[in-house]
Write a protein that holds these residues in place. Structure first.
Motif, mmCIF file in Angstrom:
data_model
loop_
_atom_site.group_PDB
_atom_site.id
_atom_site.type_symbol
_atom_site.label_atom_id
_atom_site.label_comp_id
_atom_site.label_asym_id
_atom_site.label_seq_id
_atom_site.Cartn_x
_atom_site.Cartn_y
_atom_site.Cartn_z
ATOM 1 N N THR A 73 0.828 -1.211 0.000
ATOM 2 C CA THR A 73 0.000 0.000 0.000
ATOM 3 C C THR A 73 0.859 1.257 0.000
ATOM 4 O O THR A 73 0.493 2.263 -0.615
ATOM 5 N N ALA B 130 0.748 1.179 -4.199
ATOM 6 C CA ALA B 130 -0.510 1.924 -4.228
ATOM 7 C C ALA B 130 -0.301 3.399 -3.904
ATOM 8 O O ALA B 130 -1.110 4.240 -4.280
ATOM 9 N N GLU C 154 -2.235 2.595 3.870
ATOM 10 C CA GLU C 154 -3.550 2.423 4.487
ATOM 11 C C GLU C 154 -3.567 1.261 5.470
ATOM 12 O O GLU C 154 -4.546 1.058 6.168
ATOM 13 N N GLU D 200 -8.996 1.908 0.849
ATOM 14 C CA GLU D 200 -9.682 2.563 -0.260
ATOM 15 C C GLU D 200 -8.896 2.598 -1.561
ATOM 16 O O GLU D 200 -9.407 3.051 -2.577
ATOM 17 N N THR D 201 -7.645 2.168 -1.555
ATOM 18 C CA THR D 201 -6.884 2.213 -2.791
ATOM 19 C C THR D 201 -7.557 1.385 -3.877
ATOM 20 O O THR D 201 -8.173 0.349 -3.598
ATOM 21 N N GLU D 202 -7.460 1.857 -5.112
ATOM 22 C CA GLU D 202 -8.065 1.155 -6.243
ATOM 23 C C GLU D 202 -7.290 -0.103 -6.631
ATOM 24 O O GLU D 202 -7.645 -0.779 -7.593
ATOM 25 N N SER E 22 -6.457 -2.407 -4.019
ATOM 26 C CA SER E 22 -6.438 -3.090 -2.722
ATOM 27 C C SER E 22 -6.422 -4.603 -2.827
ATOM 28 O O SER E 22 -5.863 -5.290 -1.974
ATOM 29 N N SER F 21 -5.849 -4.366 -11.036
ATOM 30 C CA SER F 21 -6.673 -3.334 -10.406
ATOM 31 C C SER F 21 -7.929 -3.977 -9.832
ATOM 32 O O SER F 21 -8.352 -5.050 -10.268
ATOM 33 N N ARG G 79 -5.813 8.007 -11.826
ATOM 34 C CA ARG G 79 -6.115 6.878 -10.949
ATOM 35 C C ARG G 79 -7.420 6.193 -11.319
ATOM 36 O O ARG G 79 -7.552 4.977 -11.132
ATOM 37 N N ASN H 78 -0.194 10.728 -5.112
ATOM 38 C CA ASN H 78 0.675 10.046 -4.143
ATOM 39 C C ASN H 78 2.013 9.643 -4.754
ATOM 40 O O ASN H 78 2.472 8.508 -4.606
#
Length: 753
Positions: free
Chosen positions: A157, A161, A165, A186-188, A190, A258, A383, A414
Motif C-alpha cells: 500500500t 498503491a 492504508e 480505499e486504494t483502487e 487493494s 486493479s 487513478r 501520491n
C-alpha cells in the motif's frame, strides 16, 4: 560483475544483487515469506536463512548482498536446521484451521510447512488470538490470527498503491496488522494484498467460502475494462466465473491487478442479465426465439433501408467489443450500404479524425513509457482511468522519472511530481502552445533535456469539445521537445476499432442532432455510455426502430428499443483486443454462454446470412481475425501524427465547465453491476467539487446543496469547496445517479436551492 557459488553452481551477478535474487537466476528455490520481487526488503520472516561460508551464523538471503567469491549453501544441514527452526516459531501461534481456511490448497505457509516443518509441535501454551479487522467490501481480514507479520500488505500500500492504508501496531506478540482506525482500505489496487498474503489472513471478501481452490478450473483471459489489457487467470466452477486473478505479464500488468479488473466479474450474473431475445409488441415485451428476433431485425432494417434510405440507419458500437465483432459489424454495414457507424461514444469533436495518419495509441510500449526520463500528462484522471499504469508511473517517479501533470484539478497521485497545474480546459491548448516556445519553462526544459520523453493525453482531452486544437498544441510541443506523443485510449479495444477503420459517416453527436430512423446498438447503454446521454435517449425515442444487442436489460433499453438480443460478455466468447500499446491479445471464452446469450460475432454472422450477403460463413472467430488482416498490418496502422490545423473555439475560461471523467466503477455495464465495487467509497455518488472562489461567485456554501443544470435537465447535488480544482470548473464525474445531466466537458450551471 561479482562471482558467487550457490550449491556448487557458479554465477556472475551485478553489484547490489542479493543472494535470493542470484539463486532465482540459477533456478534454486529458497523458502521465503516476506520477500517479494516488487517490494522493498523487510527481512522479518527469516525463512530464507542460508549458510554462507565464513559467516558465523545463517544469513537472510533476501537482505544479504552478494560479495565477490561468496559461497552459499541453501540446503546444507546448517541451513535446513535454521529454516526448520524459523518454521517452528511461525507455527507457534498460527491457528490449526486449514480445513476452513479460504487459502487452503494455495497457502504458502501450508506448502512450506510440509517441507520445512517438524512432525509435531513442542509448543503447549495457549495460542495467541487476534480480533478480525474491517478493511472494506473487497478484502476480508476476519481471521487475523493467521497473520505471520510478513508486512507484504503494508509495503504494497505504501510503495505501489502510494498511500499507507495498512500498518503494524503494537510490539512483540502484541503486534497486529490493521487499517487506520475507522477507515477501510480505499486504494483502487487493494485486492493485490490478497495475492500477496502468504497465509489466509487477507482473503477475497466476495469469494469468501465460495469454493475450494482445487475445485476451480483456470483459464487465461484479457481484461475488457480499460485499455491496459491486463492479463487474467479466470477461475470457474459449474460454468460460472468464481474468481479473477492476475496472470503475470511484466510488459503489461506486471504481477498486479486493479480492483476493477479483479472484482468486476461479480456483475456478470446480475439480475438484469438478458436471458432470451425479446420483442416489443403493443407496448408489451414478449420473449421470442432467436429465429423470430433475427427475422424482426432483418425486416426492420430492410423496411427502412428500401428506396436507398440506408443513410437513415446508424450503428453505435462499444469500443470494448472485440476486433472480430467490430470487423463483422463493419462488414455487415458495408454489405447493407449503411455508412453511419461510430465507436467513439464519449468523443464530441471529430474535426481531428480527417487529419489523422493512423490509429491513435500510446505511441510506445507500456514499459517504455515508465522508462522515460520525463513525461507530461494532460487532461487525465489517472487513478480512475488507468489504476495500474498509474502505479507503474508512481514507481518510476520515485526514481528517475520527472512527471508533470496538466489538468482541470490537482489530482492526489501520491507520487513525486515535477509540476502539477490545474487550468480551465479552455486554456489547455494555449498553455501547451506557450510551453512549446517558452524554453525557460520547467516542463519544457524537462521534456527537452530528457533523453527519452513523452506527452500523454487523457480522456478529458479526447472528450474535449476542442479536442483538435488541444491535440494540435500537444503535437507542436512534442515536435519542439522531441517527445513522443500518445493518448490513453478509453476502452479495451479503442485502438483496434480505429485500426479497423470502422468509424465512418455521421458521428454519434451528429446522429443525435439529426436522429436516424433506425439505430443498432452494439453493447451500448446510451444513457451513460454516450456523451450527453439524455440527448442520446431523446434521439433514440424518435427512431422508428432501435435494435439492441446487449448482455443486460435496463429501463432505458426497455423504453427506447423494440427488440433486445442477448449477447455474451468477453468471458463467454472468443476474440481479441488491441491494447493501448498496440498489442493484439487474443483470448478464449472461459465459461459457456448464460441463458440463450450468443457471442456477438456469431449473431452478426447469422444476420449476414439472413440478408443474403456473401462471406459470412465463419466457423471460428480466428477466421474473422485472419480475414481482417489486422494481425499482420496493425503496426503499420498505428500513427499519432495529424495534419489538422485550425483555431480553438467553443468555451472560454469564464464558462462554468463540467469535468471529472467517468467514475472508476461506472466505466462499463459489467463494472456498473458489480455489487462489491459499488459498495466501495470510489463508487459513492459524487459531490460537485468547486474552487472556493467560484463557489463564492455563485453564492453557494461549502457542504450545502445546489441544482446542477445542463441543457434542460437539472439534478440536486451536494457542493464541496476544493482548492485543487481550477476556477470555473465543476468536478462532477459521470455516475449512474447523474446520467440525466448533459455531457462531460460541457457547460454546466450550479444554482442555489
Amino acid at each position: 560483475m561479482l562471482q558467487i557459488e550457490i550449491d556448487g553452481k557458479q554465477l556472475a551477478v551485478e553489484q547490489g544483487t542479493t543472494v535470493i535474487e542470484a539463486a532465482h537466476r540459477l533456478g534454486t528455490y529458497i523458502p521465503h515469506f516476506c520477500y517479494h520481487k516488487k517490494l522493498s526488503i523487510a527481512a522479518n520472516c527469516r525463512m530464507c536463512l542460508v549458510e554462507v561460508e565464513k559467516a558465523p551464523k545463517p544469513l537472510p538471503a533476501c537482505a544479504t548482498p552478494v560479495t565477490d567469491g561468496m559461497v552459499v549453501h541453501t540446503h546444507s544441514p546448517k541451513a535446513k536446521e535454521a529454516q526448520s527452526g524459523v518454521m517452528e516459531f511461525l507455527l507457534i501461534n498460527h491457528p490449526l484451521d486449514c480445513p476452513v481456511c479460504d487459502q487452503g490448497g494455495e497457502c504458502q505457509l501450508q506448502d512450506l510447512a510440509m517441507g520445512y516443518g517438524k512432525t509435531a509441535s513442542r509448543y503447549t501454551e495457549e495460542k495467541r488470538s487476534v480480533v478480525g479487522k474491517d478493511m472494506g467490501p473487497l478484502v476480508s481480514a476476519e481471521e487475523m490470527s493467521r497473520c505471520i507479520h510478513c508486512t507484504r500488505c503494508v509495503r504494497f500500500t505504501e510503495e505501489i498503491a502510494g498511500v499507507q492504508e495498512i500498518a503494524m501496531a503494537g510490539r512483540g506478540e502484541h503486534s497486529e496488522i490493521m487499517p487506520f482506525i475507522g477507515k477501510a482500505v480505499e486504494t483502487e489496487l487493494s485486492g493485490n494484498v490478497i495475492d500477496l498474503c502468504p497465509v489466509g489472513a487477507l482473503t477475497s471478501k466476495p469469494f469468501r467460502f465460495d469454493a475450494r481452490s482445487w475445485e476451480l478450473n483456470r483459464r487465461k483471459s484479457v481484461s475488457a475494462h480499460d485499455s491496459l489489457g491486463s492479463n487474467l487467470i479466470v477461475q470457474t466452477k459449474e460454468h460460472t466465473v468464481r474468481r479473477v486473478l492476475p496472470l503475470e505479464n511484466e510488459a503489461i500488468n506486471e504481477c498486479w491487478l486493479s480492483d476493477r479488473d479483479r472484482f468486476a466479474y461479480e456483475g456478470l450474473y446480475h439480475e438484469s442479465r438478458l436471458k432470451t431475445p425479446k420483442i416489443k409488441q403493443g407496448g408489451e415485451w414478449i420473449d421470442v426465439d432467436w429465429k423470430t428476433a433475427l427475422e424482426y431485425v432483418r425486416n426492420a432494417v430492410e423496411c427502412i433501408a428500401k428506396d436507398g434510405n440506408q443513410d437513415q440507419i446508424g450503428i453505435w458500437a462499444n469500443p470494448m467489443n472485440t476486433v472480430e465483432e467490430l470487423y463483422l459489424a463493419k462488414k455487415l454495414a458495408a454489405g447493407l450500404g449503411i455508412g453511419n457507424i461510430d465507436t467513439r461514444l464519449q468523443q464530441q469533436d471529430h474535426r481531428l479524425s480527417d487529419g489523422l495518419k493512423g490509429a491513435q495509441w500510446l505511441g510506445q510500449s507500456i514499459q517504455d513509457l515508465a522508462d522515460n526520463d520525463a513525461v507530461l500528462v494532460v487532461g487525465a484522471n489517472l487513478r480512475q482511468e488507468q489504476p495500474l499504469l498509474t502505479a507503474r508511473l508512481r514507481v518510476a517517479a520515485q526514481g528517475h522519472l520527472q512527471l508533470s501533470v496538466l489538468g482541470s484539478r490537482k489530482e492526489t497521485l501520491n507520487m513525486p511530481l515535477l509540476a502539477q497545474e490545474a487550468q480551465h480546459p479552455a486554456e489547455w491548448a494555449g498553455r501547451l502552445k506557450k510551453w512549446a516556445t517558452d524554453i525557460d519553462n520547467t516542463v519544457f526544459a524537462s521534456l527537452k533535456q530528457a533523453e527519452k520523453a513523452a506527452i500523454i493525453l487523457g480522456a478529458e482531452v479526447q472528450n474535449h469539445p476542442d479536442y483538435a486544437a488541444v491535440y494540435a498544441a500537444a503535437q507542436e510541443l512534442a515536435a519542439a521537445t522531441g517527445a513522443v506523443l500518445g493518448i490513453l485510449p478509453q476502452a479495451a479495444n479503442s485502438v483496434g476499432a480505429a485500426a479497423l477503420g470502422i468509424n465512418s459517416g455521421a458521428s454519434i453527436p451528429q446522429m443525435i442532432a439529426e436522429p436516424k430512423q433506425a439505430v443498432i446498438l452494439l453493447n451500448v447503454e446510451p444513457e451513460i455510455d454516450v456523451a450527453n446521454g439524455t440527448a442520446a435517449v431523446a434521439a433514440l425515442k424518435q427512431a422508428k426502430s432501435v435494435m439492441a444487442f446487449t448482455p443486460y436489460v435496463s429501463d432505458t433499453l426497455l423504453d427506447v428499443c423494440d427488440v433486445l438480443l442477448p449477447i455474451a460478455p468477453f468471458t463467454e466468447t472468443s476474440g481479441s483486443f488491441v491494447n493501448m500499446e498496440g498489442r493484439l491479445q487474443p483470448f478464449h471464452g472461459v465459461v459457456q454462454a448464460y441463458g440463450e446469450a450468443r457471442p456477438l460475432w456469431k449473431v452478426l454472422r447469422v444476420l449476414g446470412n439472413l440478408f443474403g450477403l456473401s462471406g459470412f460463413d465463419y466457423q471460428h472467430s480466428e477466421e474473422i481475425l485472419k480475414e481482417s488482416g489486422l494481425a499482420e498490418t496493425l503496426a503499420a496502422k498505428l500513427d499519432n501524427r495529424c495534419t489538422w490545423s485550425g483555431e480553438a473555439h467553443f468555451q472560454t475560461a469564464s464558462t462554468l465547465l463540467r469535468t471529472g471523467g467517468v467514475g472508476i466503477y461506472h466505466t462499463d455495464a459489467i463494472v456498473r453491476r458489480s455489487a462489491p465495487l459499488q459498495a466501495t467509497g470510489h463508487a459513492a455518488v459524487p459531490a460537485a467539487r468547486v474552487h472556493p472562489n467560484t463557489l463564492a461567485a455563485l453564492g453557494l456554501k461549502d457542504g450545502g446543496f445546489a441544482l446542477a443544470k445542463q441543457n434542460t435537465e437539472s439534478l440536486r447535488v451536494a457542493v464541496v469547496a476544493d482548492k485543487n480544482i481550477a476556477e470555473n470548473v465543476v468536478h462532477l464525474p459521470l455516475h449512474s445517479e447523474n446520467t440525466a445531466l448533459g455531457a462531460l466537458m460541457n457547460p454546466i450551471e450550479l444554482v442555489g436551492e
